[in-house]
Design an enzyme around this catalytic site. Structure first.
Site, PDB file in Angstrom:
ATOM      1  N   TRP A  67       0.796  -1.230   0.000  1.00 14.28           N
ATOM      2  CA  TRP A  67       0.000   0.000   0.000  1.00 14.28           C
ATOM      3  C   TRP A  67       0.829   1.281   0.000  1.00 14.28           C
ATOM      4  O   TRP A  67       0.276   2.362  -0.176  1.00 14.28           O
ATOM      5  CB  TRP A  67      -0.942   0.031   1.211  1.00 14.28           C
ATOM      6  CG  TRP A  67      -0.428  -0.627   2.464  1.00 14.28           C
ATOM      7  CD1 TRP A  67      -0.764  -1.887   2.888  1.00 14.28           C
ATOM      8  CD2 TRP A  67       0.476  -0.114   3.444  1.00 14.28           C
ATOM      9  NE1 TRP A  67      -0.116  -2.179   4.065  1.00 14.28           N
ATOM     10  CE2 TRP A  67       0.647  -1.097   4.434  1.00 14.28           C
ATOM     11  CE3 TRP A  67       1.164   1.093   3.590  1.00 14.28           C
ATOM     12  CZ2 TRP A  67       1.470  -0.942   5.541  1.00 14.28           C
ATOM     13  CZ3 TRP A  67       1.997   1.265   4.688  1.00 14.28           C
ATOM     14  CH2 TRP A  67       2.133   0.255   5.645  1.00 14.28           C
ATOM     15  N   ASN A  68       2.125   1.197   0.193  1.00 13.22           N
ATOM     16  CA  ASN A  68       2.858   2.462   0.392  1.00 13.22           C
ATOM     17  C   ASN A  68       3.067   3.276  -0.884  1.00 13.22           C
ATOM     18  O   ASN A  68       2.973   4.488  -0.850  1.00 13.22           O
ATOM     19  CB  ASN A  68       4.165   2.238   1.148  1.00 13.22           C
ATOM     20  CG  ASN A  68       5.009   1.149   0.552  1.00 13.22           C
ATOM     21  OD1 ASN A  68       4.549   0.347  -0.249  1.00 13.22           O
ATOM     22  ND2 ASN A  68       6.271   1.095   0.934  1.00 13.22           N
ATOM     23  N   CYS A 106      10.133   1.190   2.062  1.00 11.50           N
ATOM     24  CA  CYS A 106      10.989   0.011   2.242  1.00 11.50           C
ATOM     25  C   CYS A 106      12.436   0.422   2.507  1.00 11.50           C
ATOM     26  O   CYS A 106      13.155  -0.241   3.235  1.00 11.50           O
ATOM     27  CB  CYS A 106      10.896  -0.912   1.038  1.00 11.50           C
ATOM     28  SG  CYS A 106      11.179  -0.090  -0.523  1.00 11.50           S
ATOM     29  N   GLU A 108      11.953  -3.789  11.471  1.00 12.94           N
ATOM     30  CA  GLU A 108      11.395  -2.741  10.619  1.00 12.94           C
ATOM     31  C   GLU A 108      10.132  -2.193  11.285  1.00 12.94           C
ATOM     32  O   GLU A 108       9.197  -2.943  11.562  1.00 12.94           O
ATOM     33  CB  GLU A 108      11.039  -3.322   9.243  1.00 12.94           C
ATOM     34  CG  GLU A 108      10.527  -2.286   8.277  1.00 12.94           C
ATOM     35  CD  GLU A 108      10.241  -2.842   6.888  1.00 12.94           C
ATOM     36  OE1 GLU A 108       9.591  -3.904   6.795  1.00 12.94           O
ATOM     37  OE2 GLU A 108      10.656  -2.211   5.902  1.00 12.94           O
ATOM     38  N   LYS A 127      -2.154  -7.885  -8.210  1.00 13.87           N
ATOM     39  CA  LYS A 127      -3.018  -7.964  -7.024  1.00 13.87           C
ATOM     40  C   LYS A 127      -2.511  -6.892  -6.061  1.00 13.87           C
ATOM     41  O   LYS A 127      -1.552  -7.096  -5.330  1.00 13.87           O
ATOM     42  CB  LYS A 127      -2.919  -9.361  -6.395  1.00 13.87           C
ATOM     43  CG  LYS A 127      -4.136  -9.799  -5.596  1.00 13.87           C
ATOM     44  CD  LYS A 127      -4.539  -8.882  -4.458  1.00 13.87           C
ATOM     45  CE  LYS A 127      -3.771  -9.124  -3.184  1.00 13.87           C
ATOM     46  NZ  LYS A 127      -4.077  -8.099  -2.139  1.00 13.87           N
ATOM     47  N   GLU A 184      10.780  -8.436  -2.572  1.00 15.73           N
ATOM     48  CA  GLU A 184      11.301  -7.170  -2.033  1.00 15.73           C
ATOM     49  C   GLU A 184      10.624  -6.976  -0.681  1.00 15.73           C
ATOM     50  O   GLU A 184       9.432  -6.705  -0.607  1.00 15.73           O
ATOM     51  CB  GLU A 184      10.974  -6.036  -3.007  1.00 15.73           C
ATOM     52  CG  GLU A 184      11.939  -4.878  -2.899  1.00 15.73           C
ATOM     53  CD  GLU A 184      11.552  -3.908  -1.812  1.00 15.73           C
ATOM     54  OE1 GLU A 184      11.742  -4.261  -0.626  1.00 15.73           O
ATOM     55  OE2 GLU A 184      11.080  -2.824  -2.135  1.00 15.73           O
ATOM     56  N   LEU A 185      11.418  -7.177   0.388  1.00  9.93           N
ATOM     57  CA  LEU A 185      10.796  -7.343   1.709  1.00  9.93           C
ATOM     58  C   LEU A 185      11.167  -6.280   2.732  1.00  9.93           C
ATOM     59  O   LEU A 185      11.070  -6.508   3.939  1.00  9.93           O
ATOM     60  CB  LEU A 185      11.170  -8.728   2.259  1.00  9.93           C
ATOM     61  CG  LEU A 185      10.805  -9.897   1.346  1.00  9.93           C
ATOM     62  CD1 LEU A 185      11.300 -11.211   1.922  1.00  9.93           C
ATOM     63  CD2 LEU A 185       9.312  -9.972   1.111  1.00  9.93           C
ATOM     64  N   GLY A 188       6.412  -6.402  -0.069  1.00 10.76           N
ATOM     65  CA  GLY A 188       5.603  -6.301   1.140  1.00 10.76           C
ATOM     66  C   GLY A 188       6.419  -6.689   2.350  1.00 10.76           C
ATOM     67  O   GLY A 188       7.649  -6.592   2.353  1.00 10.76           O
ATOM     68  N   GLY A 189       5.727  -7.165   3.372  1.00 10.47           N
ATOM     69  CA  GLY A 189       6.379  -7.514   4.621  1.00 10.47           C
ATOM     70  C   GLY A 189       6.912  -8.933   4.622  1.00 10.47           C
ATOM     71  O   GLY A 189       6.638  -9.727   3.710  1.00 10.47           O
TER      72      GLY A 189
HETATM   73  P1  NDP Z   1       1.867  -7.623   3.376  1.00  8.53           P
HETATM   74  O1  NDP Z   1       3.208  -8.118   3.112  1.00  8.53           O
HETATM   75  O2  NDP Z   1       0.949  -8.511   4.110  1.00  8.53           O
HETATM   76  O3  NDP Z   1       1.124  -7.221   2.018  1.00  8.53           O
HETATM   77  C1  NDP Z   1       1.741  -6.977   0.780  1.00  8.53           C
HETATM   78  C2  NDP Z   1       0.885  -7.547  -0.323  1.00  8.53           C
HETATM   79  O4  NDP Z   1       0.902  -8.976  -0.251  1.00  8.53           O
HETATM   80  C3  NDP Z   1      -0.587  -7.162  -0.243  1.00  8.53           C
HETATM   81  O5  NDP Z   1      -1.122  -7.027  -1.534  1.00  8.53           O
HETATM   82  C4  NDP Z   1      -1.177  -8.366   0.461  1.00  8.53           C
HETATM   83  O6  NDP Z   1      -2.558  -8.497   0.273  1.00  8.53           O
HETATM   84  C5  NDP Z   1      -0.416  -9.491  -0.186  1.00  8.53           C
HETATM   85  N1  NDP Z   1      -0.396 -10.734   0.576  1.00  8.53           N
HETATM   86  C6  NDP Z   1      -0.215 -10.886   1.904  1.00  8.53           C
HETATM   87  N2  NDP Z   1      -0.260 -12.199   2.232  1.00  8.53           N
HETATM   88  C7  NDP Z   1      -0.448 -12.882   1.081  1.00  8.53           C
HETATM   89  C8  NDP Z   1      -0.586 -14.250   0.758  1.00  8.53           C
HETATM   90  N3  NDP Z   1      -0.534 -15.200   1.692  1.00  8.53           N
HETATM   91  N4  NDP Z   1      -0.774 -14.605  -0.532  1.00  8.53           N
HETATM   92  C9  NDP Z   1      -0.844 -13.661  -1.493  1.00  8.53           C
HETATM   93  N5  NDP Z   1      -0.743 -12.350  -1.249  1.00  8.53           N
HETATM   94  C10 NDP Z   1      -0.534 -11.949   0.015  1.00  8.53           C
HETATM   95  O7  NDP Z   1       1.982  -6.204   4.041  1.00  8.53           O
HETATM   96  P2  NDP Z   1       1.158  -5.616   5.249  1.00  8.53           P
HETATM   97  O8  NDP Z   1       0.234  -4.659   4.714  1.00  8.53           O
HETATM   98  O9  NDP Z   1       0.532  -6.634   6.128  1.00  8.53           O
HETATM   99  O10 NDP Z   1       2.322  -4.917   6.069  1.00  8.53           O
HETATM  100  C11 NDP Z   1       3.046  -5.677   7.001  1.00  8.53           C
HETATM  101  C12 NDP Z   1       4.449  -5.180   7.122  1.00  8.53           C
HETATM  102  O11 NDP Z   1       5.089  -5.290   5.882  1.00  8.53           O
HETATM  103  C13 NDP Z   1       4.598  -3.725   7.468  1.00  8.53           C
HETATM  104  O12 NDP Z   1       4.549  -3.531   8.833  1.00  8.53           O
HETATM  105  C14 NDP Z   1       5.933  -3.394   6.896  1.00  8.53           C
HETATM  106  O13 NDP Z   1       6.920  -3.687   7.833  1.00  8.53           O
HETATM  107  C15 NDP Z   1       6.068  -4.310   5.728  1.00  8.53           C
HETATM  108  N6  NDP Z   1       5.827  -3.696   4.426  1.00  8.53           N
HETATM  109  C16 NDP Z   1       6.897  -3.569   3.602  1.00  8.53           C
HETATM  110  C17 NDP Z   1       6.736  -2.981   2.383  1.00  8.53           C
HETATM  111  C18 NDP Z   1       7.879  -2.801   1.466  1.00  8.53           C
HETATM  112  O14 NDP Z   1       7.893  -1.862   0.688  1.00  8.53           O
HETATM  113  N7  NDP Z   1       8.846  -3.695   1.452  1.00  8.53           N
HETATM  114  C19 NDP Z   1       5.446  -2.462   1.935  1.00  8.53           C
HETATM  115  C20 NDP Z   1       4.361  -2.710   2.856  1.00  8.53           C
HETATM  116  C21 NDP Z   1       4.581  -3.303   4.059  1.00  8.53           C
HETATM  117  P3  NDP Z   1      -3.512  -8.160   1.527  1.00  8.53           P
HETATM  118  O15 NDP Z   1      -3.159  -6.795   1.965  1.00  8.53           O
HETATM  119  O16 NDP Z   1      -4.852  -8.291   0.957  1.00  8.53           O
HETATM  120  O17 NDP Z   1      -3.190  -9.205   2.559  1.00  8.53           O
END
Ligand code: NDP
Length: 486
Positions: A156-157, A289, A389, A180, A255-256, A233-234
Site C-alpha cells: 500500500w505504500n 521500504c 522494521e 493484485k 522485495e521485503l 511487502g512484509g
Molecule cells: P503484506 O506483506 O501482508 O502485504 C503486501 C501484499 O501482499 C498485499 O497485496 C497483500 O494483500 C499481499 N499478501 C499478503 N499475504 C499474502 C498471501 N498469503 N498470498 C498472497 N498475497 C498476500 O503487508 P502488510 O500490509 O501486512 O504490512 C506488514 C508489514 O510489511 C509492514 O509492517 C511493513 O513492515 C512491511 N511492508 C513492507 C513494504 C515494502 O515496501 N517492502 C510495503 C508494505 C509493508 P492483503 O493486503 O490483501 O493481505
C-alpha cells in the site's frame, strides 16, 4: 477530475473489460486521514482469479505475442502519455487511499511516465547471442523468451509505482501480467488498468484483481497458468507467498523491506546530511521500504547533528495529505498504526530515550491515523526499535567512534536493502561502500531511485532485482537453439 474521484465503486479489469466480483462482494477502502470509507473495491475470489489467469494466458500466446517488439514498445509509450495526462488524478486518488502527501505523490507521478518510456525503449533491444560451439556443422544461438504470466503482488505504500516496477519490465520481456494490489490501496492501480485499455493494449495483457492476499492472492500464486510471482511487502506475507510458490516450483522476486543504516562521519556536510536524513526516515511517514531508520553518528558530531535533526523534525508539518504544505500524512492502515504504537511502547520499555517526539498539541490533526515523528537515542543493538522494521516515522540513533565499528554495527542486521554513507573523504567512501551489506548504497545522498538502476535486497530483504535492465532479465528465460548443417 472531481467527478471521477466521487465514483465509489471501482471495478476490476480482466481481459480488457471492467469486471465486478463473481461473488458480488465489495470491500470498503478507507481514507486513513479520516478512517472513513471513500471508495469500494471488489473482493475477488477463486473464480475471478481463474478468469484473470485465463485472460493473461490467452494474450501471452495470442495477441501480445503477435505484435513485434517495436509495436509493444509503442504501446508502452502511449501508456506513458496517458499516465502523464492523468498524473494529477492519480496523485489525488492515492492521497485519499493511502494518505501519502500530495507533494510527494506529484513528484512520483511526474516521474512515472519516464519509467514506462525507459522500459518501452528496451523492448526491441533485447539481443541474444550466436555461440561458436566447438563442433563443425553446427549453428547455435540463444533466444530470450518471456517466462509467461507474471503475478505482481503490491503493497500500500506506493501502489502504482511499485506495480510499474514489476509490470513494465515484465511487459518489456513479452510477458503478460496480473496485478493484485493491497486491499488498502487498490484504486490507482484500478485506474491504471483503464489507461492500459485506452492505450490500445490487447485484452488480457494487464489484468488487475483486487481483494485479500489470503483469498484471491493465494489462488493466483498457486494457479497453474501463473509462471512467476513478483512480491513487495512484509516478511510474513513474503514468506507465505514464497512458500506457496515453492510448493508449485515457481520462481519469485521478493522485495521485503529493511532496517537501513545511515552512517554520518565527523567530516560530513552536515547541512545536506541533516535534511536528507530527516527526509529518509520521515517521508511517507516512514512507510518506505528503504527508510533510513537506523542512524549512526560519529562521536565528534553526535550532539550537534542530533540538535539540528531535532530542529528539522520539529518543522515537519503533519496533516491533511491533500494539502501542499503537508510533509507527513497519516499511517495507511489501522493495523500498521497499532504495530508502530507497539514499537514505541517497547522502545520505552526497553530503555531507549525519546529524544524527540513531534508536538501533538496545536495544529496536529484530530482523528485519522496520524503519528508525529519520533527520534530515540540511548539505543542498544538488541532493542526491538533497532532490529525490526517499524515502517513508521521512528528513527533510532546510535553513536560510534571508528569506521570499523560503524560498519560492524550497520551490518549487524538480518536486513540488507539499503545503506547511507556521509563523508567528504573519497578514500573512505570507496573503501566502505564495498563493506556494507546492502543492495543499494547511497553516498552523500539518500533514497534516490531510478528506473535505470537495479533495486533489491541482500539477506532477508529479498532476492531478485527491480528496475534497470536486470529487471527485464527476471522475466526472460533463455532458449538454446542447435541447427546442424552439412
Ligand atoms: P503484506 O506483506 O501482508 O502485504 C503486501 C501484499 O501482499 C498485499 O497485496 C497483500 O494483500 C499481499 N499478501 C499478503 N499475504 C499474502 C498471501 N498469503 N498470498 C498472497 N498475497 C498476500 O503487508 P502488510 O500490509 O501486512 O504490512 C506488514 C508489514 O510489511 C509492514 O509492517 C511493513 O513492515 C512491511 N511492508 C513492507 C513494504 C515494502 O515496501 N517492502 C510495503 C508494505 C509493508 P492483503 O493486503 O490483501 O493481505
Amino acid at each position: 477530475m472531481s467527478e471521477q474521484i466521487e465514483v465509489v465503486r471501482f471495478p476490476m479489469q480482466i481481459g480488457g473489460k471492467a469486471h465486478n466480483p463473481c461473488g458480488g462482494e465489495w470491500i470498503g477502502s478507507l481514507n486513513p486521514a479520516t478512517e472513513e470509507v471513500w471508495a469500494m473495491i471488489p473482493r475477488a475470489g477463486a473464480e475471478d482469479a481463474e478468469m484473470a489467469a485465463a485472460a493473461a494466458h490467452e494474450a501471452l500466446r495470442g495477441a501480445w505475442a503477435k505484435l513485434t517488439p517495436t509495436q509493444r514498445g509503442a504501446l508502452m509509450f502511449r501508456l506513458a502519455d496517458l499516465l502523464e495526462r492523468d498524473a494529477e488524478l492519480l496523485a489525488q486518488l492515492d492521497a485519499r487511499d493511502n494518505g501519502k502527501p500530495i507533494s510527494e505523490l506529484r513528484k512520483q507521478y511526474a516521474y512515472l511516465p519516464q519509467h514506462w518510456r525507459y522500459f518501452g525503449g528496451l523492448v526491441d533491444k533485447l539481443e541474444a547471442q550466436v555461440i561458436p560451439v566447438d563442433r563443425n556443422g553446427v549453428f547455435n544461438f540463444t533466444r530470450h523468451e518471456p517466462v509467461g504470466v507474471v503475478l505482481a503482488i503490491t503493497p500500500w505504500n506506493s501502489p502504482l509505482v511499485i506495480a510499474s516496477w514489476k509490470i513494465a519490465p515484465a511487459l518489456a520481456a513479452g510477458c503478460t501480467t496480473i496485478v493484485k494490489p493491497s486491499e488498502h490501496a487498490s484504486i490507482s492501480t484500478l485506474h491504471f488498468a483503464k489507461l492500459v485499455a485506452e492505450a490500445g493494449f490487447p485484452a488480457g495483457v494487464v489484468n488487475v484483481v483486487t481483494g485479500y492476499g489470503h483469498e484471491v492472492g493465494e489462488a493466483l500464486v498457486a494457479h497453474a497458468k501463473v509462471a512467476k510471482v513478483s512480491f513487495t511487502g512484509g516478511e510474513a506475507g513474503g514468506r507465505a507467498v514464497s512458500t506457496l510458490a515453492a510448493k508449485h516450483l515457481k520462481p519469485t522476486v521478493m522485495e521485503l523491506g529493511g532496517k537501513s543504516p545511515v552512517i554520518v562521519f565527523d567530516d560530513a556536510d552536515l547541512d545536506r546530511a541533516v535534511s536528507t536524513v530527516a527526509a529518509g526516515i520521515f517521508s511517507s511517514s516512514g512507510q518506505s521500504c528503504v527508510a533510513g531508520s537506523r542512524l549512526l553518528l560519529q562521536a565528534g558530531i553526535y550532539d550537534e547533528f542530533l540538535r539540528r535533526l531535532i530542529d528539522r523534525a520539529r518543522a515537519i508539518v503533519v496533516g491533511d495529505p491533500l494539502s501542499a504544505e503537508t510533509a507527513m500524512g497519516p499511517i495507511t492502515t489501522r493495523a500498521q498504526f497499532e504495530t508502530i504504537q507497539s514499537h514505541l511502547f517497547d522502545a520505552h520499555e526497553q530503555g531507549a530515550i525519546c529524544a524527540f517526539k513531534g508536538d501533538r498539541s496545536s495544529s496536529f490533526p484530530t482523528g485519522g491515523l496520524f503519528l508525529p515523528p519520533h527520534i530515540f537515542t540511548g539505543v542498544t543493538p538488541l532493542m526491538r526499535v533497532w532490529r525490526e522494521e517499524v515502517f513508521g516515522p521512528v528513527l533510532a540513533v546510535m553513536r560510534f567512534e571508528t569506521e570499523a565499528e560503524a560498519v560492524a554495527i550497520a551490518n549487524d542486521s538480518p536486513f540488507g536493502l539499503a545503506a547511507g554513507l556521509w563523508t567528504r573523504d573519497l578514500d573512505r567512501a570507496l573503501r566502505l561502500h564495498k563493506e556494507l551489506e546492502a543492495g543499494t548504497v547511497w553516498i552523500n545522498s539518500y533514497r534516490g531511485v531510478s528506473s535505470m538502476t537495479p533495486l533489491g535486497g541482500f539477506k532477508r530483504s529479498g532476492f531478485g532485482r527491480e528496475n534497470g535492465q536486470e529487471a527485464v532479465r527476471e522475466f526472460l528465460q533463455t532458449k538454446s537453439v542447435w541447427m546442424e548443417y552439412q
